[in-house]
Design an enzyme around this catalytic site. Sequence first.
Site: not given
Length: 383
Positions: A78-79
């Site tokens: 994910c980020a």
Amino acid sequence: MTQQQTALQPMTPHDLTQIIFQHEKLFILDVRNQSDYHDWKIEGKGIESINIPYFDLIDGVEPALTHIPEGKKVLVVCAKEGSSIFVAEQLVEAGRSDVYYLAGGMKAWSEHLEPVKVGDLRDGGALYQFVRIGKGCLSYMVVSNGEAAIIDTLRMTDVYTDFASSHQVQITHTIDTHLHADHISGGKKLADQVGATYWLPAKDAEEVTFAYKKLEEGKEITVGNTKIAIQPIYSPGHTIGSTSLIIDDQYFLTGDILFVESIGRPDLAGKAEDWVSDLRHTLYSRYRELSNELIVLPAHFGKITELGEGGVVSARLQDLFENNPGLNITDEGDFRRAVTENLPPQPNAYQEIRQTNMGKIKPSPEEQQEMEIGPNRCAVHDK
């Protein structure tokens, strides 16, 4: 990392880089938004990835289970890390083994530098390439007789100082081949930190707000007492000041003028039409005056296929003359169209990055990190 892992574990950017360098198989579940995934994702010869946004998995990971193959190492991405931990935990609870999450997320991936040795220098010393694999940036360290010079330094300066310390060398020079537009240079910052000389082409430095030494043809920068000369070659086109470096008569650092699979774009300072002729002259005339045996070492790579053995990005100049499409456009009009029309999107926040590299604005570390998120787009044929 065990084959029958039951507890969730982090995978560091270094671990992931080694998997890519070794062409190992890995399945990636990327839970970022679709637009972010399509703009920039983790790639490699052994990498298979799918994108299922986090919000589609909050109520359960069943939508992902049918897509994840059995018996493969799985990495959730994910980020920033948090969402991937949540999803990866659900996969483990659902009975999947060998599940990892990317420590620090794509932000950490964007900033990771992996040092790899390019080769030895003739009179002692060595040349190292620092691969910023998540963004495609390449920087270099020349080491000779207790001294080091760093070329196209990135803003993660601790990596260079730690490496220099571990090799017991002092950084005496930092050099930028041009004023960068896709990433924030760490050259001036590092030079100030360690008391080194910072070099920049004068034609790219007309608006900079700080002191620098002029990188120009006819000068030689010596590293150590063994006379490993870094010889500048004026080579405009990507910028008006772009300057290539010949190191030890065998390595050719081309900055953002020439890449392994493409050539530099001339439009990032808004002067594409003005600089096309310079770019063609550099590539088709100036570079052809040099030895075909030089090993080209660019400042970027655009595709994961450009990584060679051990992760090094390099090519013999003669091979690029034969195989690089940007060096084989015989008609000047066709060349002009190729480098000014249908280019990839411009780098994220490139105007602000140029302003930062001139010293005109001083964004916070968090702002700098955000400005650099995404792929580099300095080549004509990145996509």
